[in-house]
Design a protein around this motif. Structure first.
Motif, short mmCIF file in Angstrom:
data_model
loop_
_atom_site.label_atom_id
_atom_site.label_comp_id
_atom_site.label_asym_id
_atom_site.label_seq_id
_atom_site.Cartn_x
_atom_site.Cartn_y
_atom_site.Cartn_z
N PHE A 15 0.83 -1.20 0.00
CA PHE A 15 0.00 0.00 0.00
C PHE A 15 0.86 1.25 0.00
CE2 PHE A 15 -3.52 -2.58 2.22
CZ PHE A 15 -4.04 -2.98 0.99
N GLY A 16 1.98 1.21 0.71
CA GLY A 16 2.91 2.34 0.71
C GLY A 16 3.47 2.59 -0.68
N SER A 17 3.83 1.51 -1.36
CA SER A 17 4.36 1.64 -2.73
C SER A 17 3.29 2.18 -3.68
CB SER A 17 4.87 0.29 -3.23
OG SER A 17 5.97 -0.14 -2.45
N PHE A 18 2.07 1.68 -3.55
CA PHE A 18 0.99 2.18 -4.40
C PHE A 18 0.68 3.65 -4.08
CE2 PHE A 18 -0.28 -2.34 -5.18
CZ PHE A 18 -0.16 -2.28 -6.57
N ARG A 19 0.79 4.01 -2.80
CA ARG A 19 0.58 5.41 -2.42
C ARG A 19 1.62 6.31 -3.10
NH1 ARG A 19 0.69 4.28 2.75
NH2 ARG A 19 -1.35 3.41 2.95
N LYS A 20 2.89 5.88 -3.10
CA LYS A 20 3.95 6.65 -3.77
C LYS A 20 3.65 6.76 -5.26
CE LYS A 20 7.65 5.20 -0.68
NZ LYS A 20 8.86 4.36 -0.60
N LEU A 21 3.25 5.65 -5.87
CA LEU A 21 2.94 5.65 -7.30
C LEU A 21 1.77 6.58 -7.61
CD1 LEU A 21 3.52 4.46 -10.10
CD2 LEU A 21 1.95 2.61 -9.54
N ALA A 22 0.75 6.53 -6.78
CA ALA A 22 -0.44 7.37 -7.01
C ALA A 22 -0.11 8.84 -6.86
CB ALA A 22 -1.55 6.99 -6.04
N SER A 23 0.88 9.17 -6.03
CA SER A 23 1.21 10.58 -5.81
C SER A 23 2.17 11.14 -6.85
CB SER A 23 1.81 10.76 -4.41
OG SER A 23 3.07 10.16 -4.34
N MET A 24 2.69 10.30 -7.73
CA MET A 24 3.59 10.78 -8.76
C MET A 24 2.82 11.62 -9.77
SD MET A 24 5.87 7.36 -9.43
CE MET A 24 7.03 8.14 -10.54
N LYS A 25 3.51 12.59 -10.33
CA LYS A 25 2.89 13.41 -11.37
C LYS A 25 2.61 12.55 -12.59
CE LYS A 25 5.36 17.54 -9.96
NZ LYS A 25 6.41 18.47 -10.32
#
Length: 85
Positions: A25-35
């Motif tokens: 979930f942390g990795s997906f959160r980082k991915l979702a926050s990318m421009k």
């Protein structure tokens, strides 16, 4: 940048397979926050839909905390929007 997002997606998928849900979930959160221009959206939406369905079922059964499901849903929404564009 593209390689970073691809590696991050692979990392998140591996973490899901290994049942490291908090890390995934942390990795997906980082991915979702990318421009948007930093992402290369080559992950299969059907795979994320499948993972999301399984995780939601585990939450409903009380076997998993729901923390992070929103991030996975957000990534899936972005992928599905890109797929229809």
């Amino acid at each position: 940048k593209g390689n970073h997002s691809a590696l991050l997606r692979m990392q998140a998928e591996v973490q899901l397979r290994l049942k490291s849900y908090a890390d995934a979930f942390g990795s997906f959160r980082k991915l979702a926050s990318m421009k948007k221009d930093e992402k290369e959206l080559y992950v299969s939406p059907f795979r994320l839909r499948h993972d999301l369905a399984l995780l939601e079922k585990m939450v409903a059964l009380g076997r998993l905390d729901s923390t992070g499901l929103a991030a996975l849903r957000q990534v899936l929404a972005v992928l599905e929007a890109e797929d229809t564009a």
